[in-house]
Motif scaffolding. Structure first.
Motif, PDB file in Angstrom:
ATOM      1  N   LEU A  28       0.813  -1.215   0.000  1.00 13.42           N
ATOM      2  CA  LEU A  28       0.000   0.000   0.000  1.00 13.42           C
ATOM      3  C   LEU A  28       0.846   1.265   0.000  1.00 13.42           C
ATOM      4  O   LEU A  28       0.496   2.251  -0.650  1.00 13.42           O
ATOM      5  N   ARG A  29       1.955   1.253   0.713  1.00 15.85           N
ATOM      6  CA  ARG A  29       2.823   2.442   0.732  1.00 15.85           C
ATOM      7  C   ARG A  29       3.373   2.725  -0.667  1.00 15.85           C
ATOM      8  O   ARG A  29       3.389   3.873  -1.114  1.00 15.85           O
ATOM      9  N   SER A  30       3.796   1.682  -1.369  1.00 14.66           N
ATOM     10  CA  SER A  30       4.292   1.854  -2.739  1.00 14.66           C
ATOM     11  C   SER A  30       3.183   2.336  -3.666  1.00 14.66           C
ATOM     12  O   SER A  30       3.430   3.141  -4.569  1.00 14.66           O
ATOM     13  N   THR A  31       1.972   1.847  -3.436  1.00 16.67           N
ATOM     14  CA  THR A  31       0.840   2.272  -4.249  1.00 16.67           C
ATOM     15  C   THR A  31       0.578   3.757  -4.068  1.00 16.67           C
ATOM     16  O   THR A  31       0.412   4.497  -5.046  1.00 16.67           O
ATOM     17  N   ILE A  32       0.551   4.199  -2.826  1.00 18.88           N
ATOM     18  CA  ILE A  32       0.317   5.625  -2.546  1.00 18.88           C
ATOM     19  C   ILE A  32       1.435   6.473  -3.154  1.00 18.88           C
ATOM     20  O   ILE A  32       1.179   7.503  -3.782  1.00 18.88           O
ATOM     21  N   LYS A  33       2.656   6.025  -2.993  1.00 18.37           N
ATOM     22  CA  LYS A  33       3.797   6.756  -3.544  1.00 18.37           C
ATOM     23  C   LYS A  33       3.692   6.873  -5.063  1.00 18.37           C
ATOM     24  O   LYS A  33       3.906   7.944  -5.630  1.00 18.37           O
ATOM     25  N   ALA A  34       3.326   5.771  -5.730  1.00 23.24           N
ATOM     26  CA  ALA A  34       3.183   5.782  -7.189  1.00 23.24           C
ATOM     27  C   ALA A  34       2.075   6.740  -7.618  1.00 23.24           C
ATOM     28  O   ALA A  34       2.223   7.474  -8.606  1.00 23.24           O
ATOM     29  N   LEU A  35       0.967   6.758  -6.879  1.00 17.90           N
ATOM     30  CA  LEU A  35      -0.136   7.655  -7.227  1.00 17.90           C
ATOM     31  C   LEU A  35       0.250   9.117  -7.023  1.00 17.90           C
ATOM     32  O   LEU A  35      -0.126   9.981  -7.820  1.00 17.90           O
ATOM     33  N   MET A  37       3.279  10.322  -7.261  1.00 19.50           N
ATOM     34  CA  MET A  37       4.211  10.649  -8.339  1.00 19.50           C
ATOM     35  C   MET A  37       3.470  10.872  -9.657  1.00 19.50           C
ATOM     36  O   MET A  37       3.785  11.813 -10.396  1.00 19.50           O
ATOM     37  N   ALA A  38       2.475  10.037  -9.931  1.00 17.56           N
ATOM     38  CA  ALA A  38       1.690  10.200 -11.153  1.00 17.56           C
ATOM     39  C   ALA A  38       0.933  11.523 -11.129  1.00 17.56           C
ATOM     40  O   ALA A  38       0.857  12.233 -12.140  1.00 17.56           O
ATOM     41  N   ASN A  39       0.390  11.872  -9.979  1.00 17.45           N
ATOM     42  CA  ASN A  39      -0.339  13.129  -9.835  1.00 17.45           C
ATOM     43  C   ASN A  39       0.586  14.324 -10.062  1.00 17.45           C
ATOM     44  O   ASN A  39       0.223  15.279 -10.766  1.00 17.45           O
ATOM     45  N   GLU A  40       1.787  14.276  -9.488  1.00 20.28           N
ATOM     46  CA  GLU A  40       2.751  15.368  -9.682  1.00 20.28           C
ATOM     47  C   GLU A  40       3.128  15.505 -11.153  1.00 20.28           C
ATOM     48  O   GLU A  40       3.250  16.618 -11.667  1.00 20.28           O
ATOM     49  N   LEU A  42       1.264  14.689 -13.751  1.00 17.67           N
ATOM     50  CA  LEU A  42       0.132  15.270 -14.464  1.00 17.67           C
ATOM     51  C   LEU A  42      -0.024  16.760 -14.160  1.00 17.67           C
ATOM     52  O   LEU A  42      -0.363  17.540 -15.053  1.00 17.67           O
ATOM     53  N   GLU A  43       0.242  17.162 -12.921  1.00 13.47           N
ATOM     54  CA  GLU A  43       0.182  18.580 -12.580  1.00 13.47           C
ATOM     55  C   GLU A  43       1.214  19.367 -13.376  1.00 13.47           C
ATOM     56  O   GLU A  43       0.925  20.469 -13.861  1.00 13.47           O
ATOM     57  N   THR A  44       2.402  18.802 -13.538  1.00 14.85           N
ATOM     58  CA  THR A  44       3.449  19.456 -14.328  1.00 14.85           C
ATOM     59  C   THR A  44       3.030  19.560 -15.794  1.00 14.85           C
ATOM     60  O   THR A  44       3.227  20.600 -16.430  1.00 14.85           O
ATOM     61  N   GLU A  45       2.418  18.493 -16.318  1.00 12.90           N
ATOM     62  CA  GLU A  45       1.933  18.522 -17.696  1.00 12.90           C
ATOM     63  C   GLU A  45       0.888  19.617 -17.886  1.00 12.90           C
ATOM     64  O   GLU A  45       0.918  20.345 -18.877  1.00 12.90           O
ATOM     65  N   ILE A  46      -0.027  19.743 -16.940  1.00 13.05           N
ATOM     66  CA  ILE A  46      -1.063  20.778 -17.018  1.00 13.05           C
ATOM     67  C   ILE A  46      -0.425  22.164 -17.006  1.00 13.05           C
ATOM     68  O   ILE A  46      -0.794  23.030 -17.802  1.00 13.05           O
ATOM     69  N   GLU A  47       0.529  22.378 -16.110  1.00 12.54           N
ATOM     70  CA  GLU A  47       1.201  23.682 -16.042  1.00 12.54           C
ATOM     71  C   GLU A  47       1.895  24.008 -17.356  1.00 12.54           C
ATOM     72  O   GLU A  47       1.831  25.149 -17.835  1.00 12.54           O
ATOM     73  N   GLU A  48       2.553  23.012 -17.955  1.00 14.73           N
ATOM     74  CA  GLU A  48       3.245  23.242 -19.227  1.00 14.73           C
ATOM     75  C   GLU A  48       2.254  23.549 -20.344  1.00 14.73           C
ATOM     76  O   GLU A  48       2.493  24.431 -21.174  1.00 14.73           O
TER      77      GLU A  48
END
Length: 69
Positions: A28-35, A37-40, A42-48
């Motif tokens: 579960l910790r790895s799952t949360i970490k992966a999510l 990271m994926a969110n960050e 996508l946020e960077t993609e949106i900003e760009e």
């Protein structure tokens, strides 16, 4: 009484959670970490994309249309 159509189908989220956990071998910790990271990412993609739109103007909007506004 049925739920309003604007409410999401929770089974979709349950399946997505199960898939994410399975991809991280049940950790579960790895799952949360992966999510996170994926969110960050996508946020960077949106900003760009927002910066590119701002720099070029909105697609399909002519100068005359924006002057008239």
């Amino acid at each position: 009484m049925t739920a309003p159509p604007s409410l999401p189908d929770n089974s979709r989220y349950e399946r997505a959670c199960d898939q994410a956990i399975a991809m991280c071998d049940g950790n579960l910790r790895s799952t949360i970490k992966a999510l996170i990271m994926a969110n960050e990412y996508l946020e960077t993609e949106i900003e760009e994309l927002q910066a590119a739109i701002t720099a070029r103007g909105a697609p399909g909007v002519t100068q005359a249309a924006s002057d008239a506004a």
